[in-house]
Design an enzyme around this catalytic site. Structure first.
Site, PDB file in Angstrom:
ATOM      1  N   LYS A  57      28.867 -51.873  -2.675  1.00 60.06           N
ATOM      2  CA  LYS A  57      27.922 -50.768  -2.871  1.00 60.06           C
ATOM      3  C   LYS A  57      28.620 -49.718  -3.725  1.00 60.06           C
ATOM      4  O   LYS A  57      29.844 -49.779  -3.894  1.00 60.06           O
ATOM      5  CB  LYS A  57      27.473 -50.189  -1.524  1.00 60.06           C
ATOM      6  CG  LYS A  57      28.620 -49.576  -0.729  1.00 60.06           C
ATOM      7  CD  LYS A  57      28.169 -49.111   0.628  1.00 60.06           C
ATOM      8  CE  LYS A  57      27.768 -47.673   0.599  1.00 60.06           C
ATOM      9  NZ  LYS A  57      27.539 -47.091   1.918  1.00 60.06           N
ATOM     10  N   PHE A  76      16.775 -47.554   3.584  1.00 59.44           N
ATOM     11  CA  PHE A  76      17.100 -48.966   3.817  1.00 59.44           C
ATOM     12  C   PHE A  76      15.915 -49.893   3.575  1.00 59.44           C
ATOM     13  O   PHE A  76      15.754 -50.919   4.220  1.00 59.44           O
ATOM     14  CB  PHE A  76      17.738 -49.166   5.210  1.00 59.44           C
ATOM     15  CG  PHE A  76      19.199 -48.805   5.164  1.00 59.44           C
ATOM     16  CD1 PHE A  76      19.589 -47.488   5.026  1.00 59.44           C
ATOM     17  CD2 PHE A  76      20.175 -49.783   5.181  1.00 59.44           C
ATOM     18  CE1 PHE A  76      20.926 -47.141   4.912  1.00 59.44           C
ATOM     19  CE2 PHE A  76      21.513 -49.456   5.064  1.00 59.44           C
ATOM     20  CZ  PHE A  76      21.884 -48.129   4.934  1.00 59.44           C
ATOM     21  N   GLY A  95      25.987 -56.372   1.729  1.00 63.20           N
ATOM     22  CA  GLY A  95      27.318 -56.958   1.762  1.00 63.20           C
ATOM     23  C   GLY A  95      28.171 -56.013   2.582  1.00 63.20           C
ATOM     24  O   GLY A  95      27.642 -55.206   3.356  1.00 63.20           O
ATOM     25  N   CYS A 121      30.429 -54.773   7.489  1.00 64.95           N
ATOM     26  CA  CYS A 121      29.780 -54.462   8.769  1.00 64.95           C
ATOM     27  C   CYS A 121      28.562 -55.313   9.094  1.00 64.95           C
ATOM     28  O   CYS A 121      28.520 -55.953  10.142  1.00 64.95           O
ATOM     29  CB  CYS A 121      29.385 -52.995   8.784  1.00 64.95           C
ATOM     30  SG  CYS A 121      30.801 -51.930   8.462  1.00 64.95           S
ATOM     31  N   GLU A 126      31.273 -45.482  15.626  1.00 65.91           N
ATOM     32  CA  GLU A 126      31.072 -44.638  14.438  1.00 65.91           C
ATOM     33  C   GLU A 126      29.908 -45.187  13.639  1.00 65.91           C
ATOM     34  O   GLU A 126      29.620 -46.367  13.693  1.00 65.91           O
ATOM     35  CB  GLU A 126      32.364 -44.552  13.623  1.00 65.91           C
ATOM     36  CG  GLU A 126      32.998 -45.884  13.269  1.00 65.91           C
ATOM     37  CD  GLU A 126      32.271 -46.638  12.215  1.00 65.91           C
ATOM     38  OE1 GLU A 126      31.627 -45.971  11.387  1.00 65.91           O
ATOM     39  OE2 GLU A 126      32.330 -47.881  12.216  1.00 65.91           O
ATOM     40  N   ALA A 169      14.792 -52.876  -2.050  1.00 62.83           N
ATOM     41  CA  ALA A 169      14.825 -54.334  -2.214  1.00 62.83           C
ATOM     42  C   ALA A 169      15.872 -54.709  -3.258  1.00 62.83           C
ATOM     43  O   ALA A 169      16.194 -53.926  -4.140  1.00 62.83           O
ATOM     44  CB  ALA A 169      13.453 -54.822  -2.661  1.00 62.83           C
ATOM     45  N   GLY A 170      16.405 -55.886  -3.156  1.00 62.57           N
ATOM     46  CA  GLY A 170      17.372 -56.340  -4.155  1.00 62.57           C
ATOM     47  C   GLY A 170      18.265 -57.454  -3.645  1.00 62.57           C
ATOM     48  O   GLY A 170      17.842 -58.292  -2.853  1.00 62.57           O
ATOM     49  N   LYS A 173      29.195 -59.119   9.621  1.00 61.80           N
ATOM     50  CA  LYS A 173      30.050 -59.347  10.791  1.00 61.80           C
ATOM     51  C   LYS A 173      29.314 -58.973  12.088  1.00 61.80           C
ATOM     52  O   LYS A 173      29.357 -59.704  13.069  1.00 61.80           O
ATOM     53  CB  LYS A 173      31.315 -58.492  10.644  1.00 61.80           C
ATOM     54  CG  LYS A 173      32.303 -58.641  11.780  1.00 61.80           C
ATOM     55  CD  LYS A 173      33.562 -57.876  11.495  1.00 61.80           C
ATOM     56  CE  LYS A 173      33.337 -56.394  11.512  1.00 61.80           C
ATOM     57  NZ  LYS A 173      34.022 -55.631  12.509  1.00 61.80           N
TER      58      LYS A 173
HETATM   59  C1  UGA Z   1      27.035 -49.632   7.612  1.00 62.17           C
HETATM   60  C2  UGA Z   1      26.115 -48.658   8.375  1.00 62.17           C
HETATM   61  O1  UGA Z   1      25.159 -48.076   7.467  1.00 62.17           O
HETATM   62  C3  UGA Z   1      26.939 -47.561   9.030  1.00 62.17           C
HETATM   63  O2  UGA Z   1      26.095 -46.718   9.811  1.00 62.17           O
HETATM   64  C4  UGA Z   1      27.996 -48.201   9.940  1.00 62.17           C
HETATM   65  O3  UGA Z   1      28.834 -47.240  10.533  1.00 62.17           O
HETATM   66  C5  UGA Z   1      28.859 -49.150   9.118  1.00 62.17           C
HETATM   67  O4  UGA Z   1      28.020 -50.147   8.507  1.00 62.17           O
HETATM   68  C6  UGA Z   1      29.866 -49.815  10.030  1.00 62.17           C
HETATM   69  O5  UGA Z   1      29.453 -50.546  10.948  1.00 62.17           O
HETATM   70  O6  UGA Z   1      31.072 -49.546   9.926  1.00 62.17           O
HETATM   71  P1  UGA Z   1      28.260 -49.610   5.203  1.00 62.17           P
HETATM   72  O7  UGA Z   1      28.400 -51.088   5.418  1.00 62.17           O
HETATM   73  O8  UGA Z   1      29.459 -48.816   4.840  1.00 62.17           O
HETATM   74  O9  UGA Z   1      27.672 -48.912   6.561  1.00 62.17           O
HETATM   75  O10 UGA Z   1      27.197 -49.369   4.056  1.00 62.17           O
HETATM   76  P2  UGA Z   1      25.591 -49.236   3.957  1.00 62.17           P
HETATM   77  O11 UGA Z   1      25.295 -48.017   3.190  1.00 62.17           O
HETATM   78  O12 UGA Z   1      24.948 -49.391   5.266  1.00 62.17           O
HETATM   79  O13 UGA Z   1      25.225 -50.487   3.028  1.00 62.17           O
HETATM   80  C7  UGA Z   1      25.399 -51.831   3.478  1.00 62.17           C
HETATM   81  C8  UGA Z   1      24.840 -52.799   2.456  1.00 62.17           C
HETATM   82  O14 UGA Z   1      23.408 -52.780   2.471  1.00 62.17           O
HETATM   83  C9  UGA Z   1      25.248 -52.526   1.015  1.00 62.17           C
HETATM   84  O15 UGA Z   1      25.622 -53.741   0.398  1.00 62.17           O
HETATM   85  C10 UGA Z   1      23.994 -51.958   0.385  1.00 62.17           C
HETATM   86  O16 UGA Z   1      23.924 -52.218  -0.992  1.00 62.17           O
HETATM   87  C11 UGA Z   1      22.918 -52.714   1.147  1.00 62.17           C
HETATM   88  N1  UGA Z   1      21.609 -52.017   1.153  1.00 62.17           N
HETATM   89  C12 UGA Z   1      21.495 -50.795   1.746  1.00 62.17           C
HETATM   90  C13 UGA Z   1      20.511 -52.625   0.583  1.00 62.17           C
HETATM   91  O17 UGA Z   1      20.584 -53.744   0.057  1.00 62.17           O
HETATM   92  N2  UGA Z   1      19.295 -51.973   0.615  1.00 62.17           N
HETATM   93  C14 UGA Z   1      19.146 -50.771   1.198  1.00 62.17           C
HETATM   94  O18 UGA Z   1      18.017 -50.237   1.204  1.00 62.17           O
HETATM   95  C15 UGA Z   1      20.278 -50.153   1.776  1.00 62.17           C
END
Ligand code: UGA
Length: 454
Positions: free
Chosen positions: A343, A272, A280, A283, A156, A275-276, A286
């Site tokens: 997030k 994606f 976390g 996913c 997924e 910056a920041g 891990k």
């Molecule tokens: C992530 C993947 O985006 C999904 O496609 C995948 O299915 C999922 O892991 C999984 O393996 O189950 P998720 O961890 O729910 O999804 O959230 P994301 O939206 O990917 O964000 C992950 C982290 O990256 C957050 O802490 C977010 O703040 C950070 N992030 C995201 C950034 O620091 N900068 C960005 O530009 C985007």
């Protein structure tokens, strides 16, 4: 089709609710009776926008149980969506996956059944699950060849906070199976999504651009690797922009503009590159660790993925360094954190930067206050020994603070009455950890503002 879903976490419950919404008969199974009772009452075990709506809309087709005996025998498709938490040394802990596979073997029905690995599992798990199911099936007196079943991988790609939309309107569906009839079952199951023929819920309208979802039909190992390769790539995209951010700060460049200028190159893409504080959640940390661990089993080193992990870890340390640079002394200072969840739009605190940052600040003698629109109850339950003062509002956090850190970019934080916040603080400094605040407005309100990249 008759479907059983094992595990009612983000992946299992979202998948179950969406498949039931599409018209399939779905049983969701979880070992925790409290969770099942709550689900039967319509209460969701975690915060996820529109999950309760889809569950309610699909209730005719959706049942909940703790018993494999109820869900497995009639199922034509069984999804394993149990947790695979990080184990020691980076490889995931597979005990729940193992128990699920054995349980399936014990109750497998007489017809052809497709068992789907939906959890992110190490490469090669498909074969392992196959042998566990076969063993359990034989033990209960089944034939030596085992029951009539096949294992498939269907990773997924849903994100917490937008899980329902990601499931109903995916960028792609990946099906990994070593034989055609197995894949055929999954095409039938997903046809309404692949062809986008279902009636979209009013609260989750179909995005205009979506006419159909591309299908990637491949072998088991490739499907398993696609998931890891995608998550690791997204992780390194984030770490890359954060590394460029370090240089941007030194040379006086604006990282937001750099990210935009880079991202508008269609080969790179704008997403994606925010910056920041970095990533976390359950996913990216891990899965990058698991990828490195799998590669090591084959004698391979993955320096790029390891560097992405290292950069991400340092971003959290930089929050403390930045505060130290601004305030000079942290002992006795009061720092306010806006946002606890990893997030926005979730109450998930797994590997949440806020928890790490709070602990580091407390270690240095600071007092930490925090607010989150939905994650504070969970914080109380899961981090009862972390001495953070939880506040009912962002205003309450700001009162008497020496600095605010925006950790999670909940949209409502952008709209705060920053003028009055500045007045209530001991010193009006804000560290914008997600690069989302309007700096001109904040400066006008009397704030000194900084990001992690200047
Ligand atoms: C992530 C993947 O985006 C999904 O496609 C995948 O299915 C999922 O892991 C999984 O393996 O189950 P998720 O961890 O729910 O999804 O959230 P994301 O939206 O990917 O964000 C992950 C982290 O990256 C957050 O802490 C977010 O703040 C950070 N992030 C995201 C950034 O620091 N900068 C960005 O530009 C985007």
């Amino acid at each position: 089709m008759n479907v059983a879903i094992l595990g009612t976490g983000y992946v299992g419950l979202t998948t179950g609710a969406c498949l039931a919404y599409l018209g399939h008969q779905v049983y969701c199974v979880d070992a925790d009776p409290k969770k099942i009772e709550a689900l039967e009452r319509g209460e969701m075990p975690f915060f996820e926008p529109h999950l309760a709506d889809v569950v309610a809309d699909a209730k005719e087709n959706l049942r909940f149980t703790t018993e494999y005996a109820q869900a497995i025998p009639a199922a034509q498709v069984i999804f394993i969506a149990v947790g695979t938490p990080p184990g020691p040394g980076g490889a995931p802990d597979l005990r729940y996956l193992e128990a699920a596979a054995r349980g399936i073997g014990e109750y497998l029905g007489p017809h052809f059944t497709v068992i789907v690995n939906k959890s992110t599992v190490p490469i090669g798990s498909g074969n392992w699950v196959d042998s566990l199911v076969r063993d359990a099936f034989q033990k209960r007196g089944g034939s030596r060849a085992g029951g009539s079943f096949a294992v498939a991988s269907n990773p997924e790609f849903l994100r917490e906070g937008s899980a329902l939309g990601d499931t109903l309107y995916p960028d792609r569906v990946v099906v990994g199976a070593d034989e055609e009839p197995t894949a055929e079952v999954l095409y039938t199951l997903y046809r309404p999504i692949l062809e986008q023929t279902f009636t979209a819920p009013a609260y989750l309208p179909r995005p205009e651009a979506i006419e159909a979802a591309p299908l990637i039909s491949t072998d088991l190992a490739s499907a398993e690797l696609i998931k890891y390769a995608a998550n690791a790539f997204l992780s390194l995209k984030i770490s890359y922009i954060n590394e460029i951010g370090l240089l941007a700060e030194k040379v006086g460049a604006d990282i937001a503009q750099v990210a935009k200028g880079m991202g508008l190159d269609a080969r790179i893409g704008t997403r994606f590159l925010q910056a920041g504080i970095g990533w976390g959640g359950s996913c990216f940390g891990k899965d990058t660790a698991a990828l490195v661990a799998t590669a090591a089993e084959y004698g391979l080193h993955m320096p790029i993925v390891m560097a992405a992990r290292e950069v991400n870890k340092k971003q959290r340390e930089r929050v403390v360094d930045k505060l130290l640079g601004e305030l000079k002394i942290l002992k006795g200072r009061t720092i306010g954190l806006l946002g606890l969840a990893f997030k926005p739009n979730t109450d998930d605190l797994r590997d949440a930067p806020a928890v790490d940052i709070a602990k580091r600040l407390i270690e240095r003698g600071a007092r930490v206050k925090a607010h989150d629109p939905v994650a504070m109850d969970r914080f109380r339950q899961e981090h009862s020994n972390c001495e953070v003062l939880l506040c009912a509002s962002a205003e309450e956090v700001a009162e008497g603070c020496d600095a605010l850190v925006l950790v999670t970019e909940w949209p409502e934080y952008r709209e705060l009455d920053w003028e009055s916040l500045a007045k209530s603080m001991r010193s009006a400094f804000v560290l914008d950890g997600r690069l989302v605040l309007d700096r001109t407005r904040l400066s006008r309100a009397g704030f000194r503002v900084s990001g992690l990249a200047g």
